[in-house]
Design a protein around this motif. Structure first.
Motif, short mmCIF file in Angstrom:
data_model
loop_
_atom_site.label_atom_id
_atom_site.label_comp_id
_atom_site.label_asym_id
_atom_site.label_seq_id
_atom_site.Cartn_x
_atom_site.Cartn_y
_atom_site.Cartn_z
N GLY A 76 0.77 -1.24 0.00
CA GLY A 76 0.00 0.00 0.00
C GLY A 76 0.80 1.28 0.00
N ASN A 77 2.11 1.21 -0.25
CA ASN A 77 2.93 2.42 -0.26
C ASN A 77 2.77 3.14 -1.61
N PRO A 78 2.16 4.33 -1.62
CA PRO A 78 1.91 5.01 -2.91
C PRO A 78 3.19 5.49 -3.60
N HIS A 79 4.23 5.81 -2.79
CA HIS A 79 5.47 6.26 -3.43
C HIS A 79 6.16 5.11 -4.17
N ALA A 80 5.96 3.90 -3.68
CA ALA A 80 6.49 2.73 -4.40
C ALA A 80 5.83 2.62 -5.77
N ALA A 81 4.53 2.92 -5.82
CA ALA A 81 3.83 2.91 -7.11
C ALA A 81 4.43 3.96 -8.04
N PHE A 82 4.73 5.15 -7.49
CA PHE A 82 5.37 6.18 -8.31
C PHE A 82 6.71 5.68 -8.86
N ARG A 83 7.52 5.05 -8.00
CA ARG A 83 8.84 4.58 -8.42
C ARG A 83 8.72 3.52 -9.52
N LEU A 84 7.73 2.66 -9.42
CA LEU A 84 7.52 1.66 -10.47
C LEU A 84 7.14 2.35 -11.77
N GLY A 85 6.25 3.34 -11.68
CA GLY A 85 5.86 4.09 -12.88
C GLY A 85 7.03 4.81 -13.49
N TYR A 86 7.87 5.41 -12.66
CA TYR A 86 9.05 6.13 -13.14
C TYR A 86 9.99 5.19 -13.88
N GLY A 87 10.10 3.97 -13.35
CA GLY A 87 10.96 2.98 -14.01
C GLY A 87 10.45 2.60 -15.38
N TYR A 88 9.12 2.44 -15.51
CA TYR A 88 8.55 2.12 -16.81
C TYR A 88 8.67 3.30 -17.77
N ASN A 141 11.04 5.45 -17.92
CA ASN A 141 12.42 5.70 -18.31
C ASN A 141 13.18 4.45 -18.75
N GLY A 142 12.44 3.37 -19.01
CA GLY A 142 13.08 2.17 -19.54
C GLY A 142 14.02 1.49 -18.57
N ILE A 143 13.71 1.55 -17.26
CA ILE A 143 14.57 0.93 -16.26
C ILE A 143 14.20 -0.55 -16.07
N TRP A 144 12.89 -0.84 -16.11
CA TRP A 144 12.47 -2.23 -15.86
C TRP A 144 12.44 -3.07 -17.13
N GLU A 145 12.22 -2.43 -18.25
CA GLU A 145 12.15 -3.14 -19.52
C GLU A 145 13.06 -2.45 -20.51
N GLU A 146 13.39 -3.16 -21.57
CA GLU A 146 14.29 -2.59 -22.57
C GLU A 146 13.68 -1.34 -23.22
N ASP A 147 12.37 -1.38 -23.43
CA ASP A 147 11.69 -0.25 -24.05
C ASP A 147 10.90 0.53 -23.01
N ILE A 148 10.71 1.79 -23.29
CA ILE A 148 9.86 2.65 -22.45
C ILE A 148 8.42 2.17 -22.57
N ASN A 149 7.71 2.15 -21.46
CA ASN A 149 6.31 1.71 -21.45
C ASN A 149 5.48 2.79 -20.76
N LEU A 150 4.97 3.74 -21.54
CA LEU A 150 4.24 4.86 -20.96
C LEU A 150 2.89 4.45 -20.40
N ASP A 151 2.24 3.46 -21.03
CA ASP A 151 0.96 2.99 -20.52
C ASP A 151 1.10 2.41 -19.11
#
Length: 834
Positions: free
Chosen positions: A383-395, A397-407
């Protein structure tokens, strides 16, 4: 601070019997020394195999209202190790004697252990599981509680929880209603239903488990603080020490009026901590550590450390960040140790902080994206909302996957925003406002920005909202409100606000328009080496906005903006070299070089301009193919000018390919993106690439004619003159022909001249008409030449002269006029296509 001791002793049976009698008479004491003596006494009793009801009564008193836990808080580490060993073994001995409540007591003991004890929560939960096997009612009730709310990583299973409670009810266990009440009330959000539960529970007076703390929590949660107050008062009198914890928080926050809120609130928190509420120790310590009394800071740090020692994860997180990021107290090794402890204890803020460190290759823990992702996911699921932000930021900026995933990024940003995370609100707002993943959702963006501003005083959100007010995007256009928000953001030194103020003050439609102010704010932003501001300052010097025009200063700041990475500055430098302004010498090669740099960066206006350079051979050899490729690239990157030039290429068959129908979609794109062009009207008028629609053509011509475009004025006049796309109206026709003629449109001069000569739509005035026709004829306009031939042939407005008439017919025929060609017997036409 208290100083407690634990000194194990050896007792004889007689001493044990006498001491048991003494302790039973003072069974409800909270004196820590007496409680620790009681522990030693019980250890001796079991060691001597002395076991009876008195032993059980004294043992049970240790765990009521957490007496035993409160007795160990200030023990030295050496004494604590002995204390824990004896308490742990004592529980095992009572389990062996069949006293099953010792299972849940052992859980409590391990749950409240120090970090120096080699036991885990899995060890603690194992005792609850064993107690359930033995049908211990306390263990069954505790597990029902865990399963109801998903504590200790147990999946929520309310059906199983209810089954456990029913099993305890069937045992006729007197405390089952207490557990059932807590479970029901903590899950209740409705005020009326909660009141009913409380009244039902409180019908009978209770010597034990009055549940004041959970009732007070309910009233605070449902925004009824005045109803919580008497329960907190009663709870303190009943030594429900968690009521001290709640009381302390509410007093400090000003929700309970007392004479000295800081002192009384801190005292309540300290009391709660010293009776086993470790989070109170963290709150008490942080209040002192970050308070206004420097002499109290060391005491504050001591309390936070003590809470952290007893595995309070928030305290561990606080110490981790304190030692990692506080420059005056920096101790990286110690900071990491505390942070790792908090992570191990499931603190979601610590998980996020560790995740951030793991994304930085320069951090003391090194880079590990997979582990960072795991920690962010774990924190997000808790339930940590900032963790959700960090996951979104990673998607994003292409941190979690090779390609950027804006959706995927927006999916997490929305979750963070709904959880009121500042960065989630700001980033989700930006995504929705600009439609980065689909259609813009303006209302949602405005809502997020408003929350970020109201809850966090976000300067970023203020500026975004100000721009919405400035442009009328999703809100009423209100330049004064925009000014107010920009100024408020600038109070926080948010430098982009200074630039936006500069833009606002130089807007001539703003009632507070002031070029000098505009220059001052833009200069202020530029002093921070902000690239866009450097370019804006260059424009001020270039145009003399709010300051004296200074082309050399303009050139200097364009260079600075370009060096700072502001791509549009390359275009301005290119224009400087193209025309040779100020002390800069004309240099088409330099112009081409800078324009190409901007184009290579994907700036579509530069790509369009570079196409013009190739088309006209500026700084390079003329190359139509490369010009067309640049226009195409500009169009694909969103340039309406690129689309216009492509439309022009096909409509006027500049490549000799006879593919004029391809022009329509390009012109339509340019039109839909705000570029003034009548050529789309030509497509509609002549059915080029689309169905013929003279009415639509007229509407487009009219739109641009009213914006002052002379060729569109001509076409509107022609529509009125011929009744195409609108009703025939010679008066309107003449008016538009004359307006276009005044702007130098020669064919409009011809029509206006003819109408004056013939008296169509205007009072007849042959002399004025002849003058207009002759002006047009000087530019070899075929219609003017033909009409002058008619005038000389008939003597209308001039002296009749057939020879002069034939000269004008000859010239008109040479320019492709069909009727003139027939008069002189000439075939063929060079008349323009549209």
């Amino acid at each position: 601070m208290r100083k407690d001791t634990y000194q194990p002793k050896e007792y004889t049976i007689t001493e044990i019997q006498n001491l048991l009698s003494k302790h039973e008479k003072n069974i409800d004491t909270f004196d820590t020394q007496i409680i620790n003596e009681r522990l030693t006494l019980l250890v001796n009793a079991l060691k001597n195999d002395y076991f009876n009801d008195s032993v059980k009564n004294v043992y049970d008193s240790l765990y009521k209202k957490r007496r035993l836990v409160s007795s160990c808080i200030w023990l030295s580490e050496e004494e604590y190790q002995k204390w824990f060993k004896d308490a742990y073994q004592l529980n095992l001995d009572f389990i062996e004697k069949g006293h099953t409540i010792a299972y849940s007591n052992q859980f409590d003991l391990i749950d409240m252990r120090r970090t120096t004890i080699d036991k885990t929560m899995q060890d603690a939960l194992a005792f609850i599981e064993k107690g359930i096997e033995k049908k211990d009612p306390d263990c069954l009730c505790l597990m029902a509680y865990f399963l109801t709310f998903g504590y200790f990583d147990r999946p929520i299973d309310k059906e199983k929880a209810q089954a456990y409670l029913q099993e305890v009810k069937d045992m006729d266990f007197k405390d089952v209603d207490f557990f059932e009440f807590i479970i029901q009330l903590r899950g209740e959000q409705d005020q009326e239903k909660g009141e009913e539960l409380i009244q039902e529970y409180r019908k009978q007076p209770r010597e034990e488990n009055p549940a004041n703390f959970v009732i007070a929590e309910f009233y605070l949660r449902t925004q009824q603080p005045e109803k919580a107050l008497p329960y907190l008062e009663e709870g303190k009198k009943e030594n429900e020490f968690y009521c001290y914890h709640i009381w302390g928080i509410e007093v400090i926050n000003g929700n309970i009026p007392v004479e000295n809120p800081e002192q009384e609130g801190l005292e309540a928190l300290r009391t709660a901590f010293e009776h086993g509420t470790m989070y109170s120790g963290y709150l008490y310590g942080t209040r002192l550590l970050y308070g206004e009394k420097p002499e109290k800071k060391e005491e504050g740090l001591t309390y936070i450390k003590q809470a952290a020692l007893f595995n309070e994860p928030t305290a561990q997180y606080e110490l981790g960040t304190f030692y990692l990021f506080n420059e005056d107290e920096k101790d990286v090794a110690q900071g990491l140790r505390y942070l790792e402890q908090a992570v191990q204890n499931g603190n979601s803020r610590a998980e996020v902080e560790m995740g951030i460190l793991l994304l930085d290759p320069e951090s003391p823990v090194g880079e590990n994206r997979e582990e960072a992702f795991r920690l962010f996911q774990k924190a997000y699921k808790s339930g940590n909302p900032h963790a959700a932000f960090r996951l979104g930021y990673g998607y994003q900026n292409g941190i979690w996957e090779e390609d950027i995933n804006l959706d995927k990024a927006l999916e997490y940003y929305d979750i963070a925003a709904e959880g009121m995370d500042l960065y989630g609100l700001e980033n989700a707002g930006k995504f929705h406002l600009y439609g980065w993943t689909g259609e813009p959702q303006i209302d949602k963006a405005i809502d997020y920005y408003t929350k970020a501003m109201e809850h966090y005083n976000s300067a970023f959100a203020m500026v975004e909202l100000a721009m919405c007010h400035e442009n009328g995007t999703g809100v009423e256009c209100d330049l004064l409100r925009a000014e107010e928000l920009y100024l408020k953001a600038l109070e926080q030194d948010y430098i982009y606000a200074a630039l936006r103020l500069g833009y606002l003050y130089r807007n001539p439609e703003f009632e507070n328009h002031n070029d000098e102010k505009a220059f001052t704010y833009i200069q202020r932003a530029a002093e921070h080496e902000f690239a866009e501001a450097l370019n804006a300052l260059a424009l001020c010097y270039h145009r003399g906005t709010g300051t004296e025009q200074d082309l050399d200063q303009a050139f200097t700041y364009y260079q600075k903006a370009a060096e700072a990475g502001y791509v549009p500055a390359y275009v301005d430098l290119a224009f400087f070299y193209e025309s040779g302004e100020g002390s800069v010498s004309e240099d088409e090669n330099k112009a081409f070089e800078y324009m190409e740099k901007a184009a290579d960066e994907g700036y579509h206006y530069a790509q369009f301009c570079l196409g013009g350079y190739y088309a006209n051979g500026i700084g390079t050899e003329p190359d139509e193919e490369k010009a067309l490729a640049c226009f195409q690239q500009a169009y694909e990157n969103g340039s309406p000018w690129g689309a216009y030039r492509l439309g022009e290429y096909y409509l006027y068959d500049l490549g000799g390919e006879n593919e004029e129908e391809k022009a329509f979609p390009y012109y339509l794109y340019a039109y839909e993106n705000g570029l003034t062009t009548e050529d789309l009207g030509i497509c509609y008028e002549f059915g080029i690439g689309t169905e013929t629609d003279v009415k639509k053509a007229f509407e487009i011509y009219k739109e641009y004619a009213d914006q002052g475009l002379s060729t569109s004025m001509y076409r509107v006049a022609l529509c009125y003159y011929k009744g195409e796309g609108t009703t025939t109206d010679k008066v309107e026709a003449y008016d538009y022909f004359q307006k276009a003629a005044d702007l130098g449109d020669v064919i409009s001069m011809s029509y206006a001249g003819k109408m004056l000569v013939d008296g169509e739509g205007i009072e007849q005035n042959p002399e004025q008409g002849i003058a207009l026709l002759k002006n047009a004829a000087e530019n070899n306009e075929s219609m003017a030449l033909y009409e002058l031939g008619n005038c000389y042939l008939t003597g209308l407005g001039v002296e009749e002269d057939s020879d002069t008439a034939m000269v004008y017919y000859q010239r008109a025929a040479e320019q492709g006029h069909e009727k003139a060609g027939k008069i002189i017997g000439r075939t063929g036409s060079r008349r323009r296509k549209f």
